[in-house]
Motif scaffolding. Sequence first.
Motif, PDB file in Angstrom:
ATOM      1  N   TYR A   1     -40.871 -27.526 -86.785  1.00  0.00           N
ATOM      2  CA  TYR A   1     -41.151 -27.434 -85.405  1.00  0.00           C
ATOM      3  C   TYR A   1     -40.378 -26.851 -84.640  1.00  0.00           C
ATOM      4  CZ  TYR A   1     -45.424 -28.101 -82.097  1.00  0.00           C
ATOM      5  OH  TYR A   1     -46.561 -28.393 -81.370  1.00  0.00           O
TER       6      TYR A   1
ATOM      7  N   CYS B   1     -46.263 -24.950 -74.225  1.00  0.00           N
ATOM      8  CA  CYS B   1     -46.132 -25.861 -75.151  1.00  0.00           C
ATOM      9  C   CYS B   1     -45.349 -25.271 -77.003  1.00  0.00           C
ATOM     10  CB  CYS B   1     -46.308 -27.469 -75.631  1.00  0.00           C
ATOM     11  SG  CYS B   1     -46.244 -29.179 -76.557  1.00  0.00           S
ATOM     12  N   SER B   2     -46.395 -25.450 -77.633  1.00  0.00           N
ATOM     13  CA  SER B   2     -46.442 -24.594 -78.532  1.00  0.00           C
ATOM     14  C   SER B   2     -45.906 -23.405 -78.094  1.00  0.00           C
ATOM     15  CB  SER B   2     -47.427 -24.991 -79.997  1.00  0.00           C
ATOM     16  OG  SER B   2     -47.189 -26.500 -80.061  1.00  0.00           O
TER      17      SER B   2
ATOM     18  N   CYS C   1     -46.848 -34.946 -83.150  1.00  0.00           N
ATOM     19  CA  CYS C   1     -46.561 -33.839 -84.009  1.00  0.00           C
ATOM     20  C   CYS C   1     -47.336 -33.727 -85.362  1.00  0.00           C
ATOM     21  CB  CYS C   1     -44.857 -33.537 -83.801  1.00  0.00           C
ATOM     22  SG  CYS C   1     -43.934 -32.634 -82.195  1.00  0.00           S
TER      23      CYS C   1
ATOM     24  N   ALA D   1     -52.414 -27.543 -75.770  1.00  0.00           N
ATOM     25  CA  ALA D   1     -51.827 -27.130 -73.869  1.00  0.00           C
ATOM     26  C   ALA D   1     -53.052 -26.113 -73.493  1.00  0.00           C
ATOM     27  CB  ALA D   1     -50.169 -27.145 -73.760  1.00  0.00           C
TER      28      ALA D   1
ATOM     29  N   GLU E   1     -56.059 -27.771 -73.328  1.00  0.00           N
ATOM     30  CA  GLU E   1     -56.294 -28.692 -72.169  1.00  0.00           C
ATOM     31  C   GLU E   1     -56.427 -28.182 -70.753  1.00  0.00           C
ATOM     32  OE1 GLU E   1     -51.690 -31.001 -71.357  1.00  0.00           O
ATOM     33  OE2 GLU E   1     -52.144 -31.098 -74.017  1.00  0.00           O
TER      34      GLU E   1
ATOM     35  N   HIS F   1     -48.657 -36.963 -72.654  1.00  0.00           N
ATOM     36  CA  HIS F   1     -47.358 -35.956 -72.789  1.00  0.00           C
ATOM     37  C   HIS F   1     -47.859 -34.903 -71.876  1.00  0.00           C
ATOM     38  CE1 HIS F   1     -46.418 -32.192 -75.324  1.00  0.00           C
ATOM     39  NE2 HIS F   1     -46.108 -33.083 -75.667  1.00  0.00           N
TER      40      HIS F   1
ATOM     41  N   THR G   1     -47.736 -32.114 -70.795  1.00  0.00           N
ATOM     42  CA  THR G   1     -48.671 -30.681 -70.996  1.00  0.00           C
ATOM     43  C   THR G   1     -50.066 -31.439 -69.984  1.00  0.00           C
ATOM     44  OG1 THR G   1     -48.965 -31.444 -73.070  1.00  0.00           O
ATOM     45  CG2 THR G   1     -47.786 -29.944 -72.689  1.00  0.00           C
ATOM     46  N   ASN G   2     -50.560 -32.900 -70.819  1.00  0.00           N
ATOM     47  CA  ASN G   2     -51.357 -33.446 -69.572  1.00  0.00           C
ATOM     48  C   ASN G   2     -50.779 -32.797 -67.595  1.00  0.00           C
ATOM     49  OD1 ASN G   2     -51.671 -33.529 -71.893  1.00  0.00           O
ATOM     50  ND2 ASN G   2     -52.332 -35.987 -71.503  1.00  0.00           N
TER      51      ASN G   2
ATOM     52  N   THR H   1     -55.620 -39.986 -74.287  1.00  0.00           N
ATOM     53  CA  THR H   1     -54.712 -39.470 -75.521  1.00  0.00           C
ATOM     54  C   THR H   1     -55.322 -41.346 -76.233  1.00  0.00           C
ATOM     55  OG1 THR H   1     -53.182 -38.547 -74.761  1.00  0.00           O
ATOM     56  CG2 THR H   1     -53.264 -38.841 -77.053  1.00  0.00           C
TER      57      THR H   1
ATOM     58  N   ASP I   1     -57.560 -35.731 -75.018  1.00  0.00           N
ATOM     59  CA  ASP I   1     -56.370 -35.125 -75.796  1.00  0.00           C
ATOM     60  C   ASP I   1     -56.285 -35.714 -77.310  1.00  0.00           C
ATOM     61  OD1 ASP I   1     -53.893 -34.143 -76.455  1.00  0.00           O
ATOM     62  OD2 ASP I   1     -52.996 -35.148 -75.236  1.00  0.00           O
TER      63      ASP I   1
ATOM     64  N   ALA J   1     -54.216 -34.887 -79.910  1.00  0.00           N
ATOM     65  CA  ALA J   1     -53.074 -34.322 -80.703  1.00  0.00           C
ATOM     66  C   ALA J   1     -53.316 -35.264 -81.751  1.00  0.00           C
ATOM     67  CB  ALA J   1     -51.864 -34.324 -79.675  1.00  0.00           C
TER      68      ALA J   1
ATOM     69  N   HIS K   1     -59.578 -31.495 -77.165  1.00  0.00           N
ATOM     70  CA  HIS K   1     -59.070 -30.639 -78.063  1.00  0.00           C
ATOM     71  C   HIS K   1     -58.607 -30.901 -79.255  1.00  0.00           C
ATOM     72  CE1 HIS K   1     -54.405 -31.951 -76.270  1.00  0.00           C
ATOM     73  NE2 HIS K   1     -54.977 -31.218 -77.903  1.00  0.00           N
TER      74      HIS K   1
ATOM     75  N   ASN L   1     -55.318 -30.356 -82.127  1.00  0.00           N
ATOM     76  CA  ASN L   1     -54.036 -29.263 -82.269  1.00  0.00           C
ATOM     77  C   ASN L   1     -54.462 -29.021 -83.905  1.00  0.00           C
ATOM     78  OD1 ASN L   1     -53.215 -31.121 -79.911  1.00  0.00           O
ATOM     79  ND2 ASN L   1     -51.811 -30.001 -80.665  1.00  0.00           N
TER      80      ASN L   1
ATOM     81  N   HIS M   1     -52.583 -27.115 -85.995  1.00  0.00           N
ATOM     82  CA  HIS M   1     -51.867 -27.839 -86.508  1.00  0.00           C
ATOM     83  C   HIS M   1     -51.097 -28.237 -86.278  1.00  0.00           C
ATOM     84  CE1 HIS M   1     -51.406 -26.866 -82.233  1.00  0.00           C
ATOM     85  NE2 HIS M   1     -49.792 -27.252 -81.570  1.00  0.00           N
ATOM     86  N   LYS M   2     -51.617 -29.400 -85.629  1.00  0.00           N
ATOM     87  CA  LYS M   2     -51.510 -31.131 -86.728  1.00  0.00           C
ATOM     88  C   LYS M   2     -52.303 -31.680 -87.295  1.00  0.00           C
ATOM     89  CE  LYS M   2     -48.824 -30.900 -82.135  1.00  0.00           C
ATOM     90  NZ  LYS M   2     -48.674 -32.212 -81.064  1.00  0.00           N
TER      91      LYS M   2
HETATM   92  C1  LIG Z   1     -49.947 -35.861 -76.707  1.00  0.00           C
HETATM   93  C2  LIG Z   1     -50.053 -34.807 -77.126  1.00  0.00           C
HETATM   94  N1  LIG Z   1     -51.038 -33.615 -76.144  1.00  0.00           N
HETATM   95  C3  LIG Z   1     -50.673 -32.865 -75.987  1.00  0.00           C
HETATM   96  C4  LIG Z   1     -49.391 -31.655 -76.747  1.00  0.00           C
HETATM   97  C5  LIG Z   1     -49.377 -29.970 -76.627  1.00  0.00           C
HETATM   98  O1  LIG Z   1     -50.009 -29.172 -77.735  1.00  0.00           O
HETATM   99  P1  LIG Z   1     -49.735 -27.925 -77.656  1.00  0.00           P
HETATM  100  O2  LIG Z   1     -48.299 -27.687 -77.662  1.00  0.00           O
HETATM  101  O3  LIG Z   1     -50.179 -27.511 -78.826  1.00  0.00           O
HETATM  102  O4  LIG Z   1     -49.951 -27.153 -76.814  1.00  0.00           O
HETATM  103  C6  LIG Z   1     -48.807 -32.076 -77.722  1.00  0.00           C
HETATM  104  C7  LIG Z   1     -47.322 -31.500 -78.581  1.00  0.00           C
HETATM  105  O5  LIG Z   1     -46.594 -31.876 -78.860  1.00  0.00           O
HETATM  106  C8  LIG Z   1     -49.090 -33.812 -78.203  1.00  0.00           C
HETATM  107  O6  LIG Z   1     -46.880 -34.444 -78.286  1.00  0.00           O
END
Ligand SMILES: Cc1ncc(COP(=O)(O)O)c(C=O)c1O
Lengths: 448, 448, 481, 481
Positions: B98, B330-331, D74, D135, D138, D168, D170-171, D212, D241, D243, D263, D265, D267-268
């Motif tokens: 990652y 972020c990603s 992650c 993100a 979001e 996180h 990103t929020n 979250t 969130d 994630a 949302h 992820n 990829h997670k």
């Molecule tokens: C709790 C949480 N929210 C949002 C995100 C953002 O996701 P992304 O990296 O896919 O944009 C992450 C990513 O690490 C996260 O851990």
Amino acid sequence: MPYIPNTPEDQQQMLKSLGMDTLADLFADIPEHLMLKRPLDLPEPLAERQLLRYMSRLAEKNTNLDQCVSFLGAGAYDHIIPAVISHLISRGEFLTAYTPYQAEVSQGVLQSIFEFQTLIANLTKMEAANASMYDGATALAEAALMSCSATNRRKVAAAANLDPKWLEILQVYLESQDVELIRIPYDPGTGLIDKDALKPGLGSETACMIVSQPNFFGSLDDIDHAARWIKSAQGLLVMAVDPVSLGIVKAPGEYGADIVVGDAGCLGNPISFGGPSVGFFAVNGMKLVRKMPGRIVGQTTDKNGRVGYVLTLQAREQHIRREKATSNICSNQALNALAAAIYLALLGPKGIRQVAYQCLQKTAYLRRKLQEAGFRLRFNAPVFKEFALQADWGWQEINQRLLEHGYLGGFPLELVDPGLADSVLIAVTEARSKAEMDQFVDLLRGWL
Amino acid sequence: MPYIPNTPEDQQQMLKSLGMDTLADLFADIPEHLMLKRPLDLPEPLAERQLLRYMSRLAEKNTNLDQCVSFLGAGAYDHIIPAVISHLISRGEFLTAYTPYQAEVSQGVLQSIFEFQTLIANLTKMEAANASMYDGATALAEAALMSCSATNRRKVAAAANLDPKWLEILQVYLESQDVELIRIPYDPGTGLIDKDALKPGLGSETACMIVSQPNFFGSLDDIDHAARWIKSAQGLLVMAVDPVSLGIVKAPGEYGADIVVGDAGCLGNPISFGGPSVGFFAVNGMKLVRKMPGRIVGQTTDKNGRVGYVLTLQAREQHIRREKATSNICSNQALNALAAAIYLALLGPKGIRQVAYQCLQKTAYLRRKLQEAGFRLRFNAPVFKEFALQADWGWQEINQRLLEHGYLGGFPLELVDPGLADSVLIAVTEARSKAEMDQFVDLLRGWL
Amino acid sequence: MLLLDLSVPGRRGYVLPELDVEETPIEELIPEAYLRESDLGLPELTEPEVVRYFTQLSRKNHGVDVGFYPLGSCTMKYNPRVNEDIAAMPGFSRIHPRQPESTVQGALQLMYELDGYLAEISGLAKTSLQPAAGAHGELTGLLIIKAYHEFSGEGRQRREIIIPDSAHGTNPASAQMAGFIAREISSNSRGGVDVEALREMVGPQTAGLMLTNPNTLGLFDENVETIAKIIHDAGGLLYYDGANANAIMGIVRPGDTGFDIVHFNLHKTFSTPHGGGGPGSGPIVVSEALVDFLPDPIVEYTDGKYHLVRPKHSIGPVKAFYGNFAVMVKAYAYIRHLGAAGLKRVSENAVLNANYVMNQLKQDYYLPYDRICMHEFVLSGKRQKELGATTLDIAKRLLDYGVHAPTIYFPLIVDEAIMVEPTETESKATLDAFVEAMREIAQEAKDDPEKLRSAPTRTPVVRLDETKAARNPILTRKALV
Amino acid sequence: MLLLDLSVPGRRGYVLPELDVEETPIEELIPEAYLRESDLGLPELTEPEVVRYFTQLSRKNHGVDVGFYPLGSCTMKYNPRVNEDIAAMPGFSRIHPRQPESTVQGALQLMYELDGYLAEISGLAKTSLQPAAGAHGELTGLLIIKAYHEFSGEGRQRREIIIPDSAHGTNPASAQMAGFIAREISSNSRGGVDVEALREMVGPQTAGLMLTNPNTLGLFDENVETIAKIIHDAGGLLYYDGANANAIMGIVRPGDTGFDIVHFNLHKTFSTPHGGGGPGSGPIVVSEALVDFLPDPIVEYTDGKYHLVRPKHSIGPVKAFYGNFAVMVKAYAYIRHLGAAGLKRVSENAVLNANYVMNQLKQDYYLPYDRICMHEFVLSGKRQKELGATTLDIAKRLLDYGVHAPTIYFPLIVDEAIMVEPTETESKATLDAFVEAMREIAQEAKDDPEKLRSAPTRTPVVRLDETKAARNPILTRKALV
Ligand SMILES: Cc1ncc(COP(=O)(O)O)c(C=O)c1O
Ligand SMILES: Cc1ncc(COP(=O)(O)O)c(C=O)c1O
């Protein structure tokens, strides 16, 4: 220049350091008149993109096993291959290495061969296995030669119900060494070894008795009988086995086999028109180990006491013993052996048992359904994943018709024995589904 | 349990260490009545083998680009991809890592991003680039927002001949921040930016002028003019470029661009129904670097003085600055950026020039042939790898007919602008051959 | 930790689709005495564990993709990945060897054409693609020589195969396997066959001669024509060990220099990957006179179709089916990608690289045959040995430089041999770095030979005890008792 | 050495087929002023060099395939390779986003069905697969919240998005990007939202709340219903969130607990590989009331065909085309492979593994919230910090054990945070080894904290100077001057 880093400037610089002017100067040792004065007569080069297109068109001229439902076996089988294997074996460190001559930077290959040896030994229930052979057929031939050398005898007995191709290859190898091949006939009713043919006297000079389990007709033989016979003559029991069958069928070690060979292509290797496959070779006892062909990996320790792996017992090999070597094998089938090891690791005991069990049950199912549809069985014997079906048909023509319906029919036995012209060898692996079989039976029934 | 190592015994042991009896105890914190009391309503699981079969049948419901000859572009292009790229990016160390938070064990990813930054910066002739964006369109939107923040202005000018989809996305992003979008119209005859629309006064409050080179119609615009206009207004020049075109077409840095964005999917990434692609983002000057969205990798040294790479300037990022971050990204699209870096490394300057040159020449060829066949060009302007063709046809129907002949026709412009209903956008990449084009022209000529 | 050490009962790494037919009780299908009683002795793991295990293993391995690999005689050149993609196409990887010919015309065409390309490259007539490796090709070629003499009624008499002392060990081993007596012929001062000795050795007992040319010293035997004449005049045939063909493509053809049979190592010259020790492929090409003896089957083209045919006096098959087909696909693709000019450039650059490196190293290492080499050359570590560091030590020290060691102690006629084959896919920068490393090592041998003796130090394991491994062989996880 | 350091003029790594059309002089095609004058600044290398360069780079990198990777938040779980094969099928990888719908029915069906699966898993109505990452999801969700309020005429007024201090980064960043004001709400002593503070914070200005759950402490907020009610009563919407959804599949559904938008992820939770930092995929699922606001386009099924449709009040597109399709393919395959029972087992085992490790470590590390955790948990290194070894030092020391460090210094509300997420694809043996390593490190912190401060020592490079990198940024091979 694809794949060649030297630029014209590099070349000039290098030539200069050699006191030369042109590339041609490099070949001054070759008598001028012997040199090729024209370009090789080969097709024009294709750029990668064109190459891919051209090759895929060539590939499409073949009917592949994803485009049809196959009941074809006779030495090569459509087994399921876990997707992850190809990803692992194509890691550059495996793919682009060679025989692990420098052990300290080859532990990956060495340890994976050690795993292969272990897993093959366990599966066959033998004490040791080598790093791989070209394929099952050549492994068998080498096993026969090794039996001669181990027993100092010059005759080899082999069941006539072995794969005819393997028998032919065996013959080629034995002839070259002036070893006599004695074919032990099979019972025409069962396809099994004719017990009466195993006469007490016959064995006294034979180095080994070779049996195959299952035999070419897919049937399971009474190995114990053959074993007793050859043991009583102080010969070796050589078994050729389908490794998949060992999930269910008694292991060669349990029969007291001395040498076990087979083709491990069916363990995770693509069928690829028959090659590369990989042969395995397992024995009991250090005496036989020391006569084994091919590479062997052994465990040891490094200067710091850490466990590591090396090529070992090299005194048997051609690069040390030259004309006294136990075999001439040098490059073997390491990557295919790696695939087999990964396959066995993924499937595990339950998985292998499941593969074997599904082959067995599906074969039984199709066999029964075909009988119910009015077909006869050619041989009356228990089978594993293949059986001979009888009908007064031209099976090669039938196969043509089947192809039109998307089926790859069985193997017409007339191709190897005119006496079996009325029969076809039908293979059923775990990859076949009930629906595929039912439709196949329906189709054939309609033509009866 | 696919992919899950815990056996029932493991589970019992672990639960016991927690003083629990059942797995349900683990969820004691969730109010009982909120818990789902039934299994999820999802299709029955498919074993890997069945999954592969099912998925390949689903895939076969699509007509893929190997099954037809495509002249479709309009934002996504069928460029040639060197075969080796997929092998390199699927190495587990790249694929299953990652974001390189722990630099000491992530030098592979970090250095490869540093390469991507370098190669993008050089290709665009800018000073710095980031580690990637989602795609070209979102990169453009973020560039516009960043321009606002860098200039403290709340208006953005954009050429109306940008990809309409990108304009829409830009609009969405700008609206959310209450930034006004001023569309600079294009000349209906040339499709190029209407120079008269770039009035001196207009720019005084705009953060940036966004131009695309080539524009949506494939044409090359007079960027210098737009550059002078926005510079004179102290705004930023934002350029959206096709990276492939930069093998031939003047680099944004040479035009004095402040921010350059684009879609690098065309550099070695499969087209995959439009995603994942990868956006790039390059700027001039540390001031803009500090406002850049996304990750940035910088070079440093370790305690022993050895060169290494780390994520840097993180003060811009969401995980440090939270609501003050320059972006929420972020990603990103690291693996696609890696593919792009490998592509650029393989092709090199000559290769990229060759790709650009072939696009240019093949496009010119088809354009000329179609004109000779009696078609008209919609716009009179130099083009790179795409052009608008005019005929009073229902292009969507024509495309249906073309499909029956194995062609994927161009993009009917009526789908984005009813005023252009008589035109279609035809893309020609280096992947098209003369024969394909000639046959295409013959076919269309016959229908005229 | 081995797989079985990681095993936990109950784990599964792969699960088949459910059995979908009615089951018959097993005892109705197989006699109980035929059923397995013992454990399978296989590990129980999940897919993630297997992936991590083998990924970790791979990371302990050197390969061409990892670094320089100048393993002499093995042609460790770059393996183009596109060829892997091609071999994996279902039309090649998912075809059954017993399919009706009409359904595998593409595969047969490929084999037929590859046969033709190899014939053209070797200057001979017809190819058998069946042998699985070089050594297997040797055996096959020798069986053909035998069959040829038997056909002429001289089979009894012609029992000897003459082999230079510089030859690869597989040559004498193959001769033995084919039922011949291997006679060793010594090399002359230029590294070639001692022609006078050869004249004395030949006779009515001579079945043939096996020659590697360029030989394992990397030297082209200038007397090849004379040698051929001697053998042919004595009624023997000439076998060409083509392991070194990377030096001669488009430059000189074995057939034109008098050879009757050639084998190629597709895994060397034609860039198919070595796979940690295989699969290889060792096709043989023979002269017109020997075509009828080729193994069964070969591919012929008649009536607009490709057919599998048994040659009239075939020695029989030497392997199940048709050889290592997937390897052939890769070699075929390689030839189609490079074309004639490309192949010639391969050989030119392979030879250039070898000479370049040889020339740089001959100050620091003893060069027993100081003449132009072909694609490889052989140094001797004897000077270093006198200082207390053997060729083995030099090899081990090289590992610390991230380079795979050259082939060592082969050919046998060179004391402390170090056999270097750079290949054409290496850059000058890589060669220079290797030269630099070799020079540093030569210096170390002078200054501090103990440093070499205790090498390597930067590898996943340090010097391994081979003697211990051989004395007390542990060949499986549970040692043989 | 970087690529450009290896470059040699004249080398080519890839060559196109020859141009096969008549050429037009370039000046007739492009005005001279539009032509590039400057160097391209790209390296000149061959394919073998590129392969070796990137192979070498990869070997300096940790990945899930290499070893344990308990990076909290992650979900570094195993990535099944079969899904890579599937995504690479030409029917998925070689389709153009602008093809006529009739020619991409398979792709649209896949998207439509994936939409449905995600709706079922989340307990909501309809999905947009367009967002490229979490993100991005979001941002998209927040734009929908905005559009919803604007549609109800409350757009001007509802400007605040409430976000817990544990969220996180990103929020709040997404809230800002969407044009909202982010209001931080503090956590209570159990790690959940401070409900009383929330009551005080909400009002007519409230647009919504982002939660979250389980939150970034790995804790399930028991008051989720109350929270939902407070927000809904205030006229706001609830954003989830997702994630951390790896903890809840088949266990509890966000929609059932009051959320309006979720949302995921992919990829997670759905095991698509992280690729060194992407591509991800962050689909959002919304309640019935919000379907009309979804981004353009969504997939609908009518008249036996799949169609791309613009929702009635769509916020517009947020990304070119349809999202990261290849990632969707992998997630779809994953769901089809596991089924409902499989997904539930994923969550159960993810939670079991986390609790198991947490319980083993709470003697040696301070555990700020000592209660059942979900799929991850957060320790504090504050005890060790007192001894002279920070959380950063602990993380670096872990690297020496061949383990990737957990997420550190996040969430912000825990001092010296160490956030551990083992995932369900790790075996007990791996977990035990990690526990053992963490214990040894705790001991080292007592005995010899300098050892931690000078870690790592067994990595390709040792501790890197981040300050230097930021102070004097070198962002390309030629530094910015
Ligand atoms: C709790 C949480 N929210 C949002 C995100 C953002 O996701 P992304 O990296 O896919 O944009 C992450 C990513 O690490 C996260 O851990
Ligand atoms: C000169 C020479 N001959 C023959 C062989 C045998 O080839 P193979 O390993 O393919 O059997 C080799 C292999 O190393 C060789 O170098």
